[in-house]
Design a protein around this motif. Sequence first.
Motif, PDB file in Angstrom:
ATOM      1  N   ASP A   1       0.841  -1.201   0.000  1.00  0.00           N
ATOM      2  CA  ASP A   1       0.000   0.000   0.000  1.00  0.00           C
ATOM      3  C   ASP A   1       0.873   1.247   0.000  1.00  0.00           C
ATOM      4  O   ASP A   1       2.089   1.175   0.135  1.00  0.00           O
TER       5      ASP A   1
ATOM      6  N   PHE B   1      -1.341   0.191  -3.990  1.00  0.00           N
ATOM      7  CA  PHE B   1      -2.672   0.792  -3.946  1.00  0.00           C
ATOM      8  C   PHE B   1      -2.793   1.721  -2.730  1.00  0.00           C
ATOM      9  O   PHE B   1      -1.966   1.668  -1.811  1.00  0.00           O
ATOM     10  N   GLU B   2      -3.805   2.548  -2.734  1.00  0.00           N
ATOM     11  CA  GLU B   2      -4.007   3.519  -1.656  1.00  0.00           C
ATOM     12  C   GLU B   2      -4.228   2.797  -0.334  1.00  0.00           C
ATOM     13  O   GLU B   2      -5.026   1.867  -0.231  1.00  0.00           O
TER      14      GLU B   2
ATOM     15  N   ARG C   1     -10.633   0.908   2.746  1.00  0.00           N
ATOM     16  CA  ARG C   1     -11.482   1.257   1.606  1.00  0.00           C
ATOM     17  C   ARG C   1     -10.961   0.670   0.293  1.00  0.00           C
ATOM     18  O   ARG C   1     -11.720   0.525  -0.673  1.00  0.00           O
ATOM     19  N   SER C   2      -9.668   0.367   0.246  1.00  0.00           N
ATOM     20  CA  SER C   2      -9.086  -0.205  -0.984  1.00  0.00           C
ATOM     21  C   SER C   2      -9.226  -1.725  -1.054  1.00  0.00           C
ATOM     22  O   SER C   2      -8.900  -2.320  -2.081  1.00  0.00           O
ATOM     23  N   LYS C   3      -9.704  -2.327   0.017  1.00  0.00           N
ATOM     24  CA  LYS C   3      -9.780  -3.787   0.076  1.00  0.00           C
ATOM     25  C   LYS C   3     -11.077  -4.256  -0.589  1.00  0.00           C
ATOM     26  O   LYS C   3     -12.036  -4.677   0.060  1.00  0.00           O
TER      27      LYS C   3
ATOM     28  N   ASP D   1     -12.476  -3.817  -6.935  1.00  0.00           N
ATOM     29  CA  ASP D   1     -11.884  -2.870  -7.893  1.00  0.00           C
ATOM     30  C   ASP D   1     -10.358  -2.945  -7.848  1.00  0.00           C
ATOM     31  O   ASP D   1      -9.697  -2.957  -8.889  1.00  0.00           O
ATOM     32  N   THR D   2      -9.790  -2.993  -6.632  1.00  0.00           N
ATOM     33  CA  THR D   2      -8.333  -3.108  -6.498  1.00  0.00           C
ATOM     34  C   THR D   2      -7.853  -4.458  -7.017  1.00  0.00           C
ATOM     35  O   THR D   2      -6.819  -4.550  -7.687  1.00  0.00           O
TER      36      THR D   2
END
Length: 365
Positions: free
Chosen positions: A47, A74-75, A79-81, A84-85
Amino acid sequence: MRKEMNVNYEGKRCYSITLNSSFAHLLDDIVDAVGEDRTKKICIVSDSQVAKIYMNRIQELLKQQYEYVFSFVFEAGERSKNMDTVQKLYEQLISNKFDRHDFLIALGGGVVGDLTGFCAATYLRGIDFIQIPTSLLAQVDSSIGGKTGVDFQQYKNMVGAFYQPKLVYMSMEVFQSLPDDQFANGMAEEIKHGLIKDRAYYTWMKEHRELICQKAPETLIGMLDIGCNIKRVVVENDPKEKGERALLNFGHTIGHAIEKLSDFKLYHGQCVSLGMVAAAYLSMKKGHLTEEELHDIEQVLSAYHLPIRIDGYDAVEILETTKSDKKMIGGKVKFTLLKQIGEAYSDLSLTDENLLDAIHYVLGD
């Protein structure tokens, strides 16, 4: 200083967990785990926060042996889990022609490990991956046992798979950059292990609080050696959470509900701490713990800077959110309670009134 333990799966050695004072043995351990073929492609998944600290160093280390080392960042944050990621990572692997000969490395905390493991489990129906957990929470909890997954529409870990890594490498160096609140976040899971399986370990953490909070490397390796071994034994006995492994959910049912309702603004360990207080309270109400033991648990959690009360939440809303939990069986929540400190069990007899009573206790009502 270095310690190693093997994790078995279905009676056979599956992977090693190595506890190390530094990253000095990392390359050797990776070669032992996945082979020395220089043409293997590697994608290090991390991350945005962890990558700034460790990515270049780990890349350069791996390039001493392997020709093709890629990265995917990824950010940072829960919220990134999500899918989309995952899709973006799939796209990068496809564009760089990753095949079943290649492998992924999860460099980060629990979010990174869960997401990377899920991608490894599902890309080409499964490729190898390695865990390099950089937080205490990931070291003692999510990196061990092969649980992978992502969140779906705010439901935590709703989509996932059981998929075992090839290696879990833990370096005590990561604690030099780990903020105190994130360290406390991981201590919730360590305390949980003592409460459910090992009273002596729980007492040891009470007595060694000062050295643990100072992040003394030898003390931390000693702590992780016991904590990781507790989880190792449980996941070996029950790799797919059909029985004993459910005990690791102590504090997680109400904890996950609070975590979701906070929109993941509260740390996982903070929410588990609150959930453990609720579960200990219910254990007392069942006659298993004394009031003094409940207060002792609260004092230990507080000593490690973990919350034992929270306000600003609705008890009924927390209760309803527990019912979206993955551990529901026949419309009832499978709840982990304590028979005594050091011994947990699963309980399906709790009523909504029981749970509301415990939630109100944590809310300070």
